[in-house]
Design a protein around this motif. Structure first.
Motif, short mmCIF file in Angstrom:
data_model
loop_
_atom_site.label_atom_id
_atom_site.label_comp_id
_atom_site.label_asym_id
_atom_site.label_seq_id
_atom_site.Cartn_x
_atom_site.Cartn_y
_atom_site.Cartn_z
N GLU A 54 5.32 12.08 10.45
CA GLU A 54 5.41 11.00 11.56
C GLU A 54 6.86 10.48 11.95
OE1 GLU A 54 1.00 9.31 9.99
OE2 GLU A 54 2.81 8.07 9.63
N PHE A 55 7.79 10.24 10.66
CA PHE A 55 8.95 9.79 11.19
C PHE A 55 10.01 10.69 11.70
CE2 PHE A 55 9.06 5.64 8.25
CZ PHE A 55 8.16 4.95 8.99
N ARG A 56 9.96 12.02 11.33
CA ARG A 56 10.78 12.72 12.11
C ARG A 56 10.25 12.92 13.63
NH1 ARG A 56 11.86 18.30 8.66
NH2 ARG A 56 12.19 18.99 10.83
N ALA A 57 9.21 12.85 13.81
CA ALA A 57 8.83 12.81 15.31
C ALA A 57 9.25 11.41 16.24
CB ALA A 57 7.20 12.97 15.68
N ILE A 66 17.98 14.22 9.30
CA ILE A 66 16.30 14.22 9.81
C ILE A 66 15.89 15.71 9.70
CG2 ILE A 66 14.90 13.74 11.61
CD1 ILE A 66 17.08 11.21 12.31
N ALA A 67 16.47 16.64 10.29
CA ALA A 67 16.08 17.84 10.54
C ALA A 67 15.95 18.55 9.08
CB ALA A 67 17.28 18.63 11.35
N SER A 68 16.73 18.16 8.10
CA SER A 68 16.71 18.68 6.69
C SER A 68 15.85 17.63 5.76
CB SER A 68 17.97 18.71 6.10
OG SER A 68 18.69 19.69 7.11
N SER A 69 14.99 16.83 6.36
CA SER A 69 14.40 15.84 5.58
C SER A 69 13.42 16.32 4.34
CB SER A 69 13.47 14.94 6.26
OG SER A 69 12.48 15.72 6.97
N GLU A 70 13.01 17.38 4.48
CA GLU A 70 12.14 17.95 3.28
C GLU A 70 13.25 17.94 2.05
OE1 GLU A 70 14.41 21.59 4.93
OE2 GLU A 70 13.22 19.76 6.03
N ILE A 71 14.45 18.03 2.25
CA ILE A 71 15.29 18.18 1.22
C ILE A 71 15.19 16.87 0.24
CG2 ILE A 71 17.74 18.31 0.22
CD1 ILE A 71 18.12 20.18 2.52
N PHE A 72 15.28 15.76 1.25
CA PHE A 72 15.44 14.42 0.27
C PHE A 72 13.89 13.98 -0.11
CE2 PHE A 72 15.89 12.67 4.71
CZ PHE A 72 14.64 11.84 5.01
N VAL A 73 13.08 14.47 0.64
CA VAL A 73 11.54 14.36 0.53
C VAL A 73 11.13 14.83 -0.84
CG1 VAL A 73 9.15 14.68 1.17
CG2 VAL A 73 10.64 13.66 2.84
N ASP A 77 0.84 -1.09 0.00
CA ASP A 77 0.00 -0.01 0.09
C ASP A 77 0.67 1.28 0.12
OD1 ASP A 77 0.30 1.10 2.62
OD2 ASP A 77 -0.36 -0.75 3.33
N ALA A 78 0.44 2.53 -0.33
CA ALA A 78 0.94 3.57 -0.54
C ALA A 78 1.62 4.01 0.74
CB ALA A 78 0.10 4.68 -1.14
N LYS A 79 1.06 3.93 1.95
CA LYS A 79 1.60 4.21 3.08
C LYS A 79 2.87 3.30 3.45
CE LYS A 79 1.59 6.57 7.17
NZ LYS A 79 0.59 6.44 8.30
N LEU A 80 3.07 2.16 3.28
CA LEU A 80 4.13 1.44 3.65
C LEU A 80 4.99 1.69 2.51
CD1 LEU A 80 5.68 -0.67 5.04
CD2 LEU A 80 4.21 -2.43 3.75
N ALA A 81 4.84 1.84 1.14
CA ALA A 81 5.96 2.08 0.16
C ALA A 81 6.48 3.39 0.60
CB ALA A 81 5.18 2.36 -1.15
N SER A 82 5.80 4.49 0.96
CA SER A 82 6.24 5.45 1.34
C SER A 82 7.19 5.69 2.59
CB SER A 82 5.07 6.61 1.57
OG SER A 82 4.27 6.89 0.41
N GLN A 83 6.94 4.87 3.58
CA GLN A 83 7.47 4.67 4.77
C GLN A 83 9.14 4.16 4.37
OE1 GLN A 83 4.94 2.18 6.90
NE2 GLN A 83 4.41 4.07 8.30
N ILE A 84 9.08 3.03 3.56
CA ILE A 84 10.20 2.54 3.02
C ILE A 84 11.27 3.29 2.24
CG2 ILE A 84 11.37 0.60 1.92
CD1 ILE A 84 8.88 -0.92 2.72
N VAL A 85 10.68 3.97 1.44
CA VAL A 85 11.12 5.01 0.41
C VAL A 85 11.77 6.31 1.61
CG1 VAL A 85 11.12 7.16 -1.16
CG2 VAL A 85 10.06 4.77 -1.69
N TRP A 86 11.30 6.75 2.41
CA TRP A 86 11.52 7.71 3.19
C TRP A 86 12.71 7.13 4.01
CZ3 TRP A 86 12.96 8.98 8.22
CH2 TRP A 86 13.06 10.27 8.68
N LEU A 87 12.51 5.99 4.57
CA LEU A 87 13.74 5.34 5.35
C LEU A 87 15.16 5.25 4.55
CD1 LEU A 87 15.04 3.55 7.77
CD2 LEU A 87 14.05 1.76 6.31
N ASP A 88 14.97 4.92 3.15
CA ASP A 88 16.00 4.70 2.41
C ASP A 88 16.68 5.91 1.71
OD1 ASP A 88 16.22 1.97 2.64
OD2 ASP A 88 14.68 1.77 0.76
#
Length: 266
Positions: free
Chosen positions: A202-205, A248-255, A122-133
């Motif tokens: 969610e993940f930054r928190a 993590i603090a600059s995560s909007e860059i990789f997102v 599902d889209a949420k899990l795919a997004s979570q794994i992409v964010w992690l990587d």
């Protein structure tokens, strides 16, 4: 929230070399330990040395802290006499070069490789794994080699040793912490990662600095003491923590980079 005071890895003694796993260049192996469990054993004497093991600990334990299923990671002690009866010369050399503390992950017997054509994510899990990587700069979750397994009908993440590739030189590492991860364009789950902004919040928190420092604190001192870029193992450890905290603090860059790469695919 994870209690950082309870973060620790068990240590096992390797008792039997079962079979090599010749996928990739690091030649991991299935081995048995003194707790009677089978493990995927990753050797400090392999090509990338302890850096791959450091990335495995940090990447795997951050993934676990975020709620992903990751096989238990343990330290695996290899005795000096262990490889003497091994007939394969290449394996014998690897075992000799890996005497002491290595790393191992619980072997998921019967697991099958994740195939996006067979298993729908599902889209949420795919997004979570992409964010992690993106955070870990993990280049090794592609259609060719997903490094995900289906075990008991659940998705498990494995093999984070190619993450944090900046640490092979430590050149301009402060600047690299704020860089986008261009290789995300090759990620196997990127086409389905439509909820990256929500996941980012969610993940930054879930990754406060205290937790990052505790995870980096799991890395053995002896694996950090030979890096010429730092005056001490303490400084070396602190650099890993600072890199991750900054990223993590600059995560909007990789997102933003991941979102742009996904738009280019569709």
């Amino acid at each position: 929230m994870i209690n950082t005071n309870e973060l620790q890895l068990r240590t096992v003694q390797v008792t039997r070399y079962v079979t090599p796993l010749r996928e990739g260049g690091s030649m991991p192996a299935i081995a048995e330990a003194d707790d009677d469990f089978l493990y995927v054993l990753k050797f400090r004497g392999a090509g990338q040395g302890v850096k791959a093991l450091i990335a495995e600990i940090i990447g795997g334990e951050i993934a676990r802290a975020l709620g992903f299923k990751v096989p238990e990671i343990v330290f695996a002690s290899l005795d000096e006499a262990f490889g003497r009866t091994e007939p394969d010369e290449e394996i014998q050399d690897l075992l000799k070069a890996s005497i002491g503390l290595n790393l191992a992950l619980h072997y998921l017997s019967g697991a099958i490789t994740f195939d996006p054509a067979v298993t729908v994510i599902d889209a949420k899990l795919a997004s979570q794994i992409v964010w992690l990587d993106c955070l870990l700069m993990n280049m090794d979750r592609t259609p060719r080699n997903t490094n995900m397994l289906i075990w008991h009908k659940e998705l498990w993440l494995i093999d984070h040793g190619a993450s944090l590739y900046f640490h092979h030189s430590w050149q301009n590492w402060q600047e690299q912490a704020k860089r986008p991860f261009a290789l995300i364009k090759d990620h196997v789950l990127l086409p389905w990662a439509t909820e990256l902004e929500l996941v980012n919040e969610e993940f930054r928190a879930l990754l406060p600095n205290e937790l990052i420092r505790a995870i980096v604190g799991l890395v053995p001192e002896e694996w950090l003491s030979s890096e010429s870029a730092f005056e001490s193992a303490t400084a070396h450890r602190a650099a890993y923590a600072e890199f991750l905290e900054t990223r993590i603090a600059s995560s909007e860059i990789f997102v933003n980079e991941a979102q742009h790469a996904r738009t280019s695919l569709i």
